[in-house]
Design a protein around this motif. Structure first.
Motif, PDB file in Angstrom:
ATOM      1  N   ARG A  62      -0.958   4.783 -10.287  1.00  0.00           N
ATOM      2  CA  ARG A  62      -2.284   5.492 -10.812  1.00  0.00           C
ATOM      3  C   ARG A  62      -3.069   6.230  -9.571  1.00  0.00           C
ATOM      4  N   ILE A  63      -4.058   6.990  -9.839  1.00  0.00           N
ATOM      5  CA  ILE A  63      -4.827   7.778  -8.870  1.00  0.00           C
ATOM      6  C   ILE A  63      -5.986   6.648  -8.103  1.00  0.00           C
ATOM      7  N   PHE A  64      -6.123   7.080  -7.019  1.00  0.00           N
ATOM      8  CA  PHE A  64      -6.704   6.207  -6.065  1.00  0.00           C
ATOM      9  C   PHE A  64      -8.069   7.182  -5.580  1.00  0.00           C
ATOM     10  N   MET A  65      -9.313   6.768  -5.581  1.00  0.00           N
ATOM     11  CA  MET A  65     -10.188   7.718  -4.851  1.00  0.00           C
ATOM     12  C   MET A  65     -10.099   8.969  -5.185  1.00  0.00           C
ATOM     13  N   GLU A  66      -9.532   9.148  -6.431  1.00  0.00           N
ATOM     14  CA  GLU A  66      -9.658  10.664  -6.873  1.00  0.00           C
ATOM     15  C   GLU A  66      -8.721  11.737  -6.332  1.00  0.00           C
ATOM     16  N   ASP A  67      -8.288  11.310  -5.083  1.00  0.00           N
ATOM     17  CA  ASP A  67      -7.212  12.342  -4.300  1.00  0.00           C
ATOM     18  C   ASP A  67      -5.907  11.727  -3.979  1.00  0.00           C
ATOM     19  N   ARG A  68      -5.797  10.449  -4.121  1.00  0.00           N
ATOM     20  CA  ARG A  68      -4.740   9.736  -3.689  1.00  0.00           C
ATOM     21  C   ARG A  68      -3.943   9.068  -4.643  1.00  0.00           C
ATOM     22  N   PHE A  69      -2.852   8.255  -4.207  1.00  0.00           N
ATOM     23  CA  PHE A  69      -2.366   7.450  -5.268  1.00  0.00           C
ATOM     24  C   PHE A  69      -2.214   5.837  -4.840  1.00  0.00           C
ATOM     25  N   SER A  70      -2.196   5.119  -5.894  1.00  0.00           N
ATOM     26  CA  SER A  70      -2.234   3.510  -5.718  1.00  0.00           C
ATOM     27  C   SER A  70      -0.916   3.305  -6.491  1.00  0.00           C
ATOM     28  N   LEU A  71      -0.300   2.166  -6.006  1.00  0.00           N
ATOM     29  CA  LEU A  71       1.055   1.723  -6.784  1.00  0.00           C
ATOM     30  C   LEU A  71       1.024   0.423  -6.905  1.00  0.00           C
ATOM     31  N   LEU A  72       0.983   0.074  -8.325  1.00  0.00           N
ATOM     32  CA  LEU A  72       1.111  -1.674  -8.414  1.00  0.00           C
ATOM     33  C   LEU A  72       2.571  -2.231  -8.406  1.00  0.00           C
ATOM     34  N   ILE A 100      -0.445  -3.836  -4.001  1.00  0.00           N
ATOM     35  CA  ILE A 100      -0.973  -2.912  -4.279  1.00  0.00           C
ATOM     36  C   ILE A 100      -0.672  -1.905  -2.961  1.00  0.00           C
ATOM     37  N   TRP A 101      -0.170  -0.770  -3.122  1.00  0.00           N
ATOM     38  CA  TRP A 101       0.013   0.257  -1.861  1.00  0.00           C
ATOM     39  C   TRP A 101      -0.834   1.460  -2.088  1.00  0.00           C
ATOM     40  N   VAL A 102      -1.360   2.011  -1.384  1.00  0.00           N
ATOM     41  CA  VAL A 102      -1.988   3.444  -1.360  1.00  0.00           C
ATOM     42  C   VAL A 102      -1.656   4.399  -0.491  1.00  0.00           C
ATOM     43  N   THR A 103      -1.611   5.755  -0.728  1.00  0.00           N
ATOM     44  CA  THR A 103      -1.304   6.677   0.196  1.00  0.00           C
ATOM     45  C   THR A 103      -2.558   6.742   1.168  1.00  0.00           C
ATOM     46  N   LYS A 104      -2.145   6.956   2.582  1.00  0.00           N
ATOM     47  CA  LYS A 104      -3.338   7.037   3.345  1.00  0.00           C
ATOM     48  C   LYS A 104      -4.038   8.340   3.549  1.00  0.00           C
ATOM     49  N   ASN A 105      -3.198   9.281   2.905  1.00  0.00           N
ATOM     50  CA  ASN A 105      -4.211  10.993   3.169  1.00  0.00           C
ATOM     51  C   ASN A 105      -4.198  11.550   1.820  1.00  0.00           C
ATOM     52  N   GLN A 106      -4.851  12.371   1.629  1.00  0.00           N
ATOM     53  CA  GLN A 106      -5.365  13.125   0.682  1.00  0.00           C
ATOM     54  C   GLN A 106      -3.955  13.788   0.067  1.00  0.00           C
ATOM     55  N   PHE A 164      -7.226  -0.549 -12.062  1.00  0.00           N
ATOM     56  CA  PHE A 164      -8.046   0.423 -11.149  1.00  0.00           C
ATOM     57  C   PHE A 164      -8.438  -0.454 -10.026  1.00  0.00           C
ATOM     58  N   ILE A 165      -8.722   0.140  -8.967  1.00  0.00           N
ATOM     59  CA  ILE A 165      -9.401  -0.595  -7.848  1.00  0.00           C
ATOM     60  C   ILE A 165     -10.832  -0.298  -7.594  1.00  0.00           C
ATOM     61  N   ASP A 166     -11.541  -1.388  -7.551  1.00  0.00           N
ATOM     62  CA  ASP A 166     -13.121  -1.362  -7.616  1.00  0.00           C
ATOM     63  C   ASP A 166     -13.425  -1.727  -6.180  1.00  0.00           C
ATOM     64  N   HIS A 167     -13.453  -1.017  -5.387  1.00  0.00           N
ATOM     65  CA  HIS A 167     -13.807  -1.432  -3.901  1.00  0.00           C
ATOM     66  C   HIS A 167     -12.777  -2.356  -3.450  1.00  0.00           C
ATOM     67  N   LYS A 168     -12.891  -3.662  -3.241  1.00  0.00           N
ATOM     68  CA  LYS A 168     -11.708  -4.212  -2.629  1.00  0.00           C
ATOM     69  C   LYS A 168     -11.102  -5.141  -3.803  1.00  0.00           C
ATOM     70  N   ASN A 169     -11.533  -5.018  -4.986  1.00  0.00           N
ATOM     71  CA  ASN A 169     -11.160  -5.798  -5.976  1.00  0.00           C
ATOM     72  C   ASN A 169     -10.094  -5.045  -6.792  1.00  0.00           C
ATOM     73  N   LEU A 170      -8.998  -5.656  -7.339  1.00  0.00           N
ATOM     74  CA  LEU A 170      -8.159  -5.155  -8.440  1.00  0.00           C
ATOM     75  C   LEU A 170      -8.622  -5.475  -9.612  1.00  0.00           C
ATOM     76  N   VAL A 171      -8.710  -4.524 -10.769  1.00  0.00           N
ATOM     77  CA  VAL A 171      -9.223  -4.967 -12.309  1.00  0.00           C
ATOM     78  C   VAL A 171      -7.926  -4.267 -12.919  1.00  0.00           C
ATOM     79  N   VAL A 172      -7.248  -5.519 -13.809  1.00  0.00           N
ATOM     80  CA  VAL A 172      -6.365  -5.358 -14.560  1.00  0.00           C
ATOM     81  C   VAL A 172      -6.370  -5.406 -16.152  1.00  0.00           C
ATOM     82  N   THR A 222      -6.663   3.045 -18.290  1.00  0.00           N
ATOM     83  CA  THR A 222      -7.808   3.548 -17.687  1.00  0.00           C
ATOM     84  C   THR A 222      -8.043   4.680 -18.219  1.00  0.00           C
ATOM     85  N   CYS A 223      -9.710   4.894 -18.333  1.00  0.00           N
ATOM     86  CA  CYS A 223     -10.105   6.259 -18.747  1.00  0.00           C
ATOM     87  C   CYS A 223     -11.448   6.206 -18.130  1.00  0.00           C
TER      88      CYS A 223
END
Length: 368
Positions: free
Chosen positions: A245-255, A266-272, A303-311, A348-349
């Motif tokens: 999925r997309i994380f913070m609009e400009d990164r990736f997240s991986l479940l 949950i893994w996320v890319t560090k940089n944009q 999606f990731i909501d702050h520090k929570n995961l919503v599935v 998600t939408c």
């Protein structure tokens, strides 16, 4: 003469957050400040009609809001002819929703209640609408550079796929021989893509090693597929759940959920992620949830909501649920009783005020 009284910004934003989205589009011309406000993701997230998930059954579409509580609304689509089709896939593509059927698809902005049909004249029941992107130099909406990637099995060689590209501007299709540039022996997994900066990204596997996964992307500018990066963990079981999925609009997240232990990572890319530049991609372990009461996730959307995961996922009976996880525990789970049909499609939408692009022929007709 008394000075003109101005309303506080907070009151203006609160008032506009109750205005129907279709009207917000027209209000962009009121002022530069309002136009900038409508591009603010925080304003969109706080709008009273915002939502986080879309669910589709054989008879209805639903939106699901999360904050401050779970709220399910049945959506009126205003899409003539849709009632005679059953959706087979839902993909969130930068605020658009790609709803694929047998031989056609609807590109839909559910927040603006705008839609457009795409039809491919082939007798192919296994047609797959992979996602929407654009040539990444064409960032302006008036450039009308949106395109859709479609695939289906080759009748002469079922192990290979036939690929086609639909151009929104010309409303035309063209055949494309899709090859992996710089990498061979890679097979795309049967999971939906994500779209970022006009580029489509997938999780893929090596044909000779079904447990070794990589991230690949399709560039609409030169119409080639490239390897983007390795995934942040080692070997995987073919039954593990892996969702990009997309994380913070400009990164990736991986479940990833392990099918044996049910542990979720949950893994996320560090940089944009800028355009489609690959190379060294640094992944960070963002969250882990490993408790005895975790459910089996079935084709989850999240999606990731702050520090929570919503599935959003279905249980073994096909009933849809919303799970909220954080601090290495399952915080809450809510059954979506309003969706009575089993095994709904879902994704998600995040709402968008970007209108559905018209074809050039329709634009010309409107100008006459």
């Amino acid at each position: 003469m008394a000075p003109e009284e101005k309303l506080p910004c907070e009151l203006i934003e609160e008032t506009l957050s109750r205005v129907p989205p279709e009207s917000l589009v027209r209000f962009r011309t009121v002022s530069k400040k309002w136009n900038a406000l409508f591009d603010d993701k925080m304003f969109i997230n706080n709008h009273k009609m915002t939502f986080r998930f879309i669910l589709a059954t054989k008879s209805n579409f639903y939106s699901v809001s999360i904050t401050p509580k779970i709220e399910v609304r049945e959506l009126t689509l205003d899409i003539p002819g849709l009632e005679s089709h059953r959706p087979k896939i839902l993909i969130d593509c930068n605020g658009f929703l790609l709803c694929g059927m047998d031989k056609e698809a609807v590109v839909w902005n559910p927040w603006l209640r705008q839609a457009r049909w795409m039809k491919l004249e082939v007798n192919q029941p296994s047609l797959c609408f992979n996602g929407i992107g654009y040539e990444y130099d064409n960032r302006k909406l008036e450039d009308n550079g949106y395109k859709t990637l479609v695939s289906y099995p080759n009748e002469l060689d079922p192990t290979r796929s036939v690929w086609k590209i639909h151009d929104f501007a010309s409303n035309s299709w063209k055949d494309k021989k899709l090859a992996f540039s710089g990498s061979s022996g890679i097979s795309l997994l049967a999971s939906s893509s994500v779209s970022l900066n006009g580029i489509l990204y997938w999780v893929a596997s090596y044909l000779k090693n079904n447990s070794s996964f990589v991230l690949v992307y399709f560039n609409f500018s030169n119409e080639k597929v490239y390897k983007f990066s390795d995934l942040p963990y080692g070997e995987n079981h073919h039954s593990d759940v892996i969702v990009l999925r997309i994380f913070m609009e400009d990164r990736f997240s991986l479940l990833k959920q392990c099918h044996l232990t049910k542990k979720i990572e949950i893994w996320v890319t560090k940089n944009q992620i800028k355009n489609c530049c690959s190379g060294d991609v640094e992944w960070m372990n963002f969250m882990e949830v490993s408790t005895p009461n975790l459910p089996d996730l079935v084709k989850p959307s999240y999606f990731i909501d702050h520090k929570n995961l919503v599935v959003c996922s279905c249980d073994e009976t096909g009933q849809a649920w919303i799970y909220v996880m954080g601090d290495n525990k399952l915080i809450s789970k809510i059954q979506i009783d309003s969706v009575v049909d089993p095994w709904p499609l879902h994704c998600t939408c995040f709402p968008s005020l970007v209108p559905i692009p018209r074809s050039q022929t329709k634009e010309a007709a409107l100008q006459v």
